[in-house]
Write an enzyme that holds these catalytic residues in place. Structure first.
Site, PDB file in Angstrom:
ATOM      1  N   PHE A 171     -13.912   3.096   3.411  1.00 24.40           N
ATOM      2  CA  PHE A 171     -13.421   3.738   2.188  1.00 24.40           C
ATOM      3  C   PHE A 171     -14.507   4.533   1.464  1.00 24.40           C
ATOM      4  O   PHE A 171     -14.337   4.893   0.307  1.00 24.40           O
ATOM      5  CB  PHE A 171     -12.828   2.680   1.248  1.00 24.40           C
ATOM      6  N   LEU A 172     -15.637   4.783   2.125  1.00 24.09           N
ATOM      7  CA  LEU A 172     -16.722   5.491   1.430  1.00 24.09           C
ATOM      8  C   LEU A 172     -16.287   6.893   1.017  1.00 24.09           C
ATOM      9  O   LEU A 172     -15.410   7.493   1.635  1.00 24.09           O
ATOM     10  CB  LEU A 172     -17.981   5.567   2.297  1.00 24.09           C
ATOM     11  N   GLU A 189     -17.712  10.696   0.593  1.00 23.11           N
ATOM     12  CA  GLU A 189     -18.856  11.569   0.871  1.00 23.11           C
ATOM     13  C   GLU A 189     -19.466  11.966  -0.467  1.00 23.11           C
ATOM     14  O   GLU A 189     -18.763  12.171  -1.449  1.00 23.11           O
ATOM     15  CB  GLU A 189     -18.416  12.815   1.651  1.00 23.11           C
ATOM     16  N   VAL A 230     -19.667   8.629   8.610  1.00 26.50           N
ATOM     17  CA  VAL A 230     -19.368   7.206   8.464  1.00 26.50           C
ATOM     18  C   VAL A 230     -20.349   6.345   9.258  1.00 26.50           C
ATOM     19  O   VAL A 230     -20.968   5.428   8.728  1.00 26.50           O
ATOM     20  CB  VAL A 230     -17.909   6.927   8.905  1.00 26.50           C
ATOM     21  N   THR A 287     -10.692   6.107  11.037  1.00 24.93           N
ATOM     22  CA  THR A 287      -9.344   6.066  10.467  1.00 24.93           C
ATOM     23  C   THR A 287      -8.348   6.330  11.583  1.00 24.93           C
ATOM     24  O   THR A 287      -8.344   7.422  12.172  1.00 24.93           O
ATOM     25  CB  THR A 287      -9.209   7.137   9.366  1.00 24.93           C
ATOM     26  N   ILE A 303      -7.311  12.843 -11.491  1.00 27.17           N
ATOM     27  CA  ILE A 303      -6.224  13.671 -12.037  1.00 27.17           C
ATOM     28  C   ILE A 303      -6.775  15.020 -12.502  1.00 27.17           C
ATOM     29  O   ILE A 303      -6.241  15.620 -13.430  1.00 27.17           O
ATOM     30  CB  ILE A 303      -5.425  12.953 -13.155  1.00 27.17           C
ATOM     31  N   ARG A 310     -15.565  20.894   5.857  1.00 32.12           N
ATOM     32  CA  ARG A 310     -14.307  20.748   6.579  1.00 32.12           C
ATOM     33  C   ARG A 310     -13.143  20.898   5.588  1.00 32.12           C
ATOM     34  O   ARG A 310     -13.106  20.243   4.566  1.00 32.12           O
ATOM     35  CB  ARG A 310     -14.249  19.385   7.286  1.00 32.12           C
ATOM     36  N   CYS A 329     -10.977  14.133   5.345  1.00 36.10           N
ATOM     37  CA  CYS A 329     -10.069  12.972   5.319  1.00 36.10           C
ATOM     38  C   CYS A 329      -8.677  13.271   4.772  1.00 36.10           C
ATOM     39  O   CYS A 329      -7.698  13.128   5.491  1.00 36.10           O
ATOM     40  CB  CYS A 329     -10.721  11.846   4.525  1.00 36.10           C
TER      41      CYS A 329
END
Ligand code: NAD
Length: 448
Positions: free
Chosen positions: A155-156, A158, A11, A121, A256, A334, A266
């Site tokens: 709100f990016l 990756e 970020v 966050t 979806i 991660r 995240c």
């Protein structure tokens, strides 16, 4: 404007480079000396499309600077971004120690009023904690300097971080302070020309907005995975169902896709952190708990499919793994589904031959050298002599492979497709034992 960014991660680095690219004077501060030294030499610590050029250009033209010197960093910017990690604590709640450490650092070194911006966050109430920490340190210094803490969640995505920062869907600014509001408006003006993207709100609502967004997206994924498990048991095809529901504009096609579970830095931690926060105020977040447990179960699915195929006898088998990153266009592993798979395979006595276009170094860094892990130079070499192929990440180069070569390279023709890249009918015709996600009769392996 003069801006300081604490934390040069996914970020912080992207945000800093993007701000510098429009003419802001940005200094990045990190405690990782190696990272800072490498950045000064043009070595970018992460893979993110477009980032290398942006960092190189802005560093060379002097708008982007890197330091480990906190005092220099604090005294550079009127605006101080906190963009350090907020990893899960042992109990799943967000660990604020890095955020609060930066708050202390800012308070120790500031000589003029500052606007401090929570970009990390963080749970609702963190801006108050950051304010309290700064006030405490300033009081210990007998300082009467003023400051304000703003919430400006990121709100990016990756893999598309640079373009997301250049053209954000929205810029959420949580503050009740008029001066901070104006400063933030001025900072983001270059990204706000086409139409007004700024949404002002109070600090706590801004903090909750970030969690609500990630939890909503995670919910969509777990919902689809739940339906995909039902599709398998009921003999339906989740891909047909996906088209069927996505065509409803109230639902839409985005997010979806059924698969082998969400990962990354995240969604898993943010769902857990909101669950923990809810418990802390005696509220049982039944939906969020289910989102998490469905995801946990889904991440076991690739292994379960393999294990069932080989009748529980994976000892001595070699499995080719295509895709290590938690999603395409990033090297971030991660909470990646590939990690859950590989670790289960190792526990079962199998070996892995893995290939990923960008995450090989990261995999090496995480697992080191292991006899049961071979990192292969190409997707083709990962197949050689393996007993099965598992696709964990939907990199575009895996979408239309040479199936003849796969068939010749594998010792048994087994494909476990965690991203539904291939057509079950074609796989059957080519003679593969094929296990997709929720593809009706092709699989009946709901994780028990
Ligand atoms: N990665 C994403 O896609 C994404 C998207 C939106 C929001 N976020 C949030 O942004 C925050 C940062 O995430 P990230 O993925 O960039 O983290 P990261 O782990 O990639 O980077 C964090 C950086 O902070 C540095 N750091 C730690 N303590 C420091 C200190 N006291 N002073 C200066 N630097 C320090 C670390 O050395 C590291 O370089 C998290 O809260 C995350 O939830 C992440």
């Amino acid at each position: 404007m003069k801006v300081t960014v604490f934390g040069i991660g996914y970020v912080g680095l992207v945000q800093a480079a993007v701000l510098a690219s429009v003419g802001h004077d940005v200094m990045c501060v990190d405690i990782d000396e190696n990272k800072v030294e490498n950045l000064k030499k043009g070595i970018i610590p992460i893979y993110e499309p477009g980032l290398t050029n942006l960092v190189t250009e802005t560093y060379q033209n002097g708008m982007l600077k890197f330091t480990t010197n906190a005092s220099e960093g604090v005294n550079h910017g009127q605006l101080q971004f906190i963009a350090v990690g907020t990893p899960p604590d042992e109990d799943g709640s967000a660990d604020l120690k890095y955020v609060l450490a930066v708050a202390s650092t800012i308070a120790e070194h500031m000589q003029t009023p500052k606007i401090i911006i929570d970009k990390s966050t963080v749970p609702v109430g963190t801006a108050d904690k950051v304010s309290a920490r700064i006030a405490e340190v300033l009081a210990a210094r007998d300082s009467i300097l003023t400051f304000d803490v703003v919430s400006n969640p990121e709100f990016l995505k990756e893999g598309a971080a640079v373009s997301d920062c250049m053209k954000p869907d929205r810029i959420v600014i949580g503050t009740d302070n008029e001066e901070s509001r104006e400063a933030m408006k001025q900072l983001y003006a270059p990204f706000n020309r086409n139409h007004d993207r700024i949404i002002y709100m109070d600090v706590r609502s801004a903090e909750l907005t970030k969690y609500a967004a990630n939890c909503m997206l995670a919910t969509k994924i777990s919902f689809m995975n739940e339906i995909s498990n039902l599709a398998e048991l009921l003999g339906a095809d989740i891909e047909a169902v996906r088209h069927g529901i996505g065509s409803d504009s109230r639902i839409g096609y985005q997010f979806i896709y059924p698969g082998c579970g969400y990962g990354g830095s995240c969604f898993p931690k943010d769902v857990q952190a909101l669950v923990k926060a809810a418990h802390g105020i005696n509220y049982q977040p039944a939906l969020l708990e289910a989102v998490e447990s469905v995801n946990y179960r889904q991440k076991q699915k690739l292994f379960t499919n393999l294990n069932n195929h080989f009748n529980g006898n994976l000892k001595g088998k070699t499995i080719a793994v295509w895709g290590l990153s938690f999603k395409p266009q990033t090297d971030d592993m991660r909470e990646a589904s590939a990690r859950v798979l590989m670790e289960s395979l190792w526990d079962a006595g199998a070996s892995v031959q893995a290939y990923d276009p960008e995450a090989m170094e990261e995999c090496q860094r995480i697992y080191g050298s292991k006899a049961d892990l071979s990192l292969m130079g190409t997707k083709e070499s990962a197949l050689k002599g393996a007993d099965a192929l598992v696709v964990c990440t939907e990199w575009s180069q895996f979408r239309a492979p040479d199936f003849d070569l796969i068939e010749q390279s594998l010792s048994t023709n087994v494909i476990v497709d965690g991203r539904n890249l291939y057509d079950p009918a074609l796989m059957k015709k080519l003679g593969f034992s094929y296990y997709g996600i929720g593809r009706g009769d092709s699989v009946k392996t709901l994780t028990k």
